[in-house]
Design an enzyme around this catalytic site. Structure first.
Site, PDB file in Angstrom:
ATOM      1  NE  ARG A  31     -20.181  25.892  -1.347  1.00 49.34           N
ATOM      2  CZ  ARG A  31     -19.639  24.716  -1.573  1.00 49.34           C
ATOM      3  NH1 ARG A  31     -20.239  23.620  -1.160  1.00 49.34           N
ATOM      4  NH2 ARG A  31     -18.481  24.608  -2.191  1.00 49.34           N
ATOM      5  CG  HIS A  32     -18.926  30.685   1.667  1.00 46.00           C
ATOM      6  ND1 HIS A  32     -18.941  30.056   0.446  1.00 46.00           N
ATOM      7  CD2 HIS A  32     -18.017  30.038   2.430  1.00 46.00           C
ATOM      8  CE1 HIS A  32     -18.054  29.063   0.456  1.00 46.00           C
ATOM      9  NE2 HIS A  32     -17.485  29.029   1.647  1.00 46.00           N
TER      10      HIS A  32
ATOM     11  NE  ARG B 208     -14.172  31.006  11.220  1.00 43.75           N
ATOM     12  CZ  ARG B 208     -13.928  29.732  10.928  1.00 43.75           C
ATOM     13  NH1 ARG B 208     -13.668  29.394   9.670  1.00 43.75           N
ATOM     14  NH2 ARG B 208     -13.952  28.804  11.862  1.00 43.75           N
TER      15      ARG B 208
ATOM     16  CB  SER C  43     -14.515  20.894   9.964  1.00 40.77           C
ATOM     17  OG  SER C  43     -13.160  20.533   9.877  1.00 40.77           O
TER      18      SER C  43
ATOM     19  CD  GLU D 179     -16.251  21.664   5.529  1.00 40.22           C
ATOM     20  OE1 GLU D 179     -15.983  22.043   6.689  1.00 40.22           O
ATOM     21  OE2 GLU D 179     -15.543  21.953   4.532  1.00 40.22           O
TER      22      GLU D 179
ATOM     23  CD  GLU E 296     -13.811  32.202   5.398  1.00 37.80           C
ATOM     24  OE1 GLU E 296     -15.005  31.973   5.102  1.00 37.80           O
ATOM     25  OE2 GLU E 296     -13.024  31.324   5.780  1.00 37.80           O
TER      26      GLU E 296
ATOM     27  NE  ARG F 115     -21.496  26.097   4.428  1.00 38.86           N
ATOM     28  CZ  ARG F 115     -20.394  25.882   3.719  1.00 38.86           C
ATOM     29  NH1 ARG F 115     -19.860  24.666   3.680  1.00 38.86           N
ATOM     30  NH2 ARG F 115     -19.813  26.859   3.060  1.00 38.86           N
TER      31      ARG F 115
END
Length: 434
Positions: free
Chosen positions: A223-224, A215, A360, A357, A217, A408
């Site tokens: 946490r990323h 990703r 998903s 989270e 991002e 995670r």
């Protein structure tokens, strides 16, 4: 020559008098004048090598004293019962073979007596993993992934492997890493979503994959990451997202039960509570109501995603694993199935830990016409997804699935402070090496 006959955990005081060959790293040394000690560390633990002046040669003793910490050695000798030694035994050496001398000073201290910043640890990750606590984290990671695979195999799943080089974004958008693919542009895959759905048309109706996703991002948080390991599932012949939610919560429960009480958790001084089934289900509308009057949360616009502050406050309220269900359709990807009676809501869910989270998922749209319609509603061109849509034209069963972040999961299980502690060589916006 046999470099090693036993690991440390294969030795015991009952073997006193037996000749063995052990190998590993020089963890610590102690010189008490009349006795010289080497604490040898291998993958499974520690072994005390004891050299009394009266029982070993002067040449052997002099050679041992010249070996630096973290050098690699093999030791031939006899086991002797000794209550004061780790494991209640020691090795009286007859021969020490220096396999590799470590330079000094060391990049970091492996004994834990001197701390190191996380960046320093990652820069020398090969040495950081020599630390007992760090090794325990990554052995737990191995145990977790093994438990995940065991769960899937016990429940009739087929493991698949999909391409990580793709021509089209999985969900649209710009969060992609472009690469040069011969004379064309391609991308690193941000999810196996389209491919695992296509496999539902193949007859492999319970499929899973454990693989990296990418990703692009520009996060810079604890946490990323930009490369993570995703545990993905897709299941056919289900009519509701509740069916795969049940699989997900049973998987989490199974993994926790498999990991609880392992030696690695003991090394980390962690007692792992087993999450109780079933996990609580909270609708998106209920979440908004719960947070509306919370002074720690700003104004929440209906239909928006939940930020870190919202997740934190919800975690305090719920205090255990829980699902947020029935998200607004426009907040989820094009393939999420809308409710028939409330099309503004989707049959989707997020699995939440009190800290963040974890996963998903959703029931997927399996109707070709509706899927094209949703792609267009997202401002995307259906022609760009022709390879994917083709699978929906020739018999696609109802299906649902989810993606779970391995890092995670490990981070929340072990209460790690930073997701970079859960991956050997993290990739984020600032780190591309080692």
């Amino acid at each position: 020559m046999i470099i090693r006959t036993h690991y440390s955990n294969q030795l015991s005081p009952e073997m006193s008098g037996e000749a063995v060959t052990i190998a590993g790293w020089v963890h610590e040394t102690r010189d008490l004048g009349g006795i010289y000690f080497i604490v040898l560390r291998d993958r499974e633990g520690f072994i005390q090598v004891t050299m009394p002046k009266k029982k070993v040669s002067a040449e052997l003793l002099e050679m041992a004293r010249g070996i630096s910490r973290e050098s690699v050695v093999a030791v031939e000798g006899d086991i002797k019962s000794e209550d004061r030694a780790p494991g209640k035994f020691e090795i009286i050496p007859s021969k020490i073979i220096l396999l590799s001398m470590a330079e000094v000073p060391l990049p970091l201290d492996t004994t834990g007596k001197v701390g190191a910043e996380l960046d320093t640890r990652i820069d020398s990750r090969f040495m950081d993993v020599r630390r007992t606590e760090t090794a325990a984290v990554f052995r737990t990671r191995s145990n977790v992934l093994r438990a995940v695979r065991n769960f899937f195999h016990e429940n009739g799943f087929v493991e698949i492997n999909t391409s990580k080089i793709v021509a089209t974004a999985t969900e649209g958008g710009t969060e992609l890493f472009p690469i040069t693919y011969f004379d064309r542009e391609a991308f690193l895959n941000q999810s196996p979503q389209l491919y695992k759905q296509m496999m539902m048309a193949s007859g492999l109706d319970r499929a899973y994959e454990i693989a990296p996703i990418f990703r692009a991002e520009e996060h810079d948080t604890r946490r990323h990451l930009n490369e993570v390991t995703s545990i993905d599932v897709e299941v056919s012949f289900v009519e509701e997202h509740n069916d795969v939610m049940e699989i997900l919560e049973r998987l989490i429960n199974y993994v926790y039960r498999e990991i609880a009480g392992t030696p690695e958790l003991k090394a980390l001084s962690i007692e792992l509570p087993i999450p109780e089934l079933p996990f609580r289900r909270i609708t998106y509308d209920e979440v908004i109501s719960m947070l509306q009057d919370d002074p720690n949360v700003g104004d929440i616009e209906w239909g928006s995603d939940l930020d870190t502050a919202c997740e934190k406050e919800l975690g305090k309220m719920v205090g255990e694993h829980y699902f947020i269900i029935d998200w607004p359709t426009d907040s989820k990807p094009f393939y999420a199935m809308p409710h028939e009676d409330k099309p503004e809501l989707s049959k989707s869910f997020d699995l939440m830990h009190p800290r963040m989270e974890l996963a998903s998922g959703a029931q997927r749209i399996h109707d070709y016409a509706l899927l094209r319609e949703r792609i267009e509603a997202k401002g995307l061109n259906p022609d760009s997804f022709d390879f994917y849509l083709k699978a929906f034209r020739y018999g696609m069963p109802p299906h649902a699935g989810w993606g779970l972040g391995a890092e995670r999961l490990l981070m929340t299980m072990l209460n790690l402070g930073n997701i970079r502690e859960a991956v050997l060589f993290p990739r984020d916006r600032r780190r591309l090496s080692p």
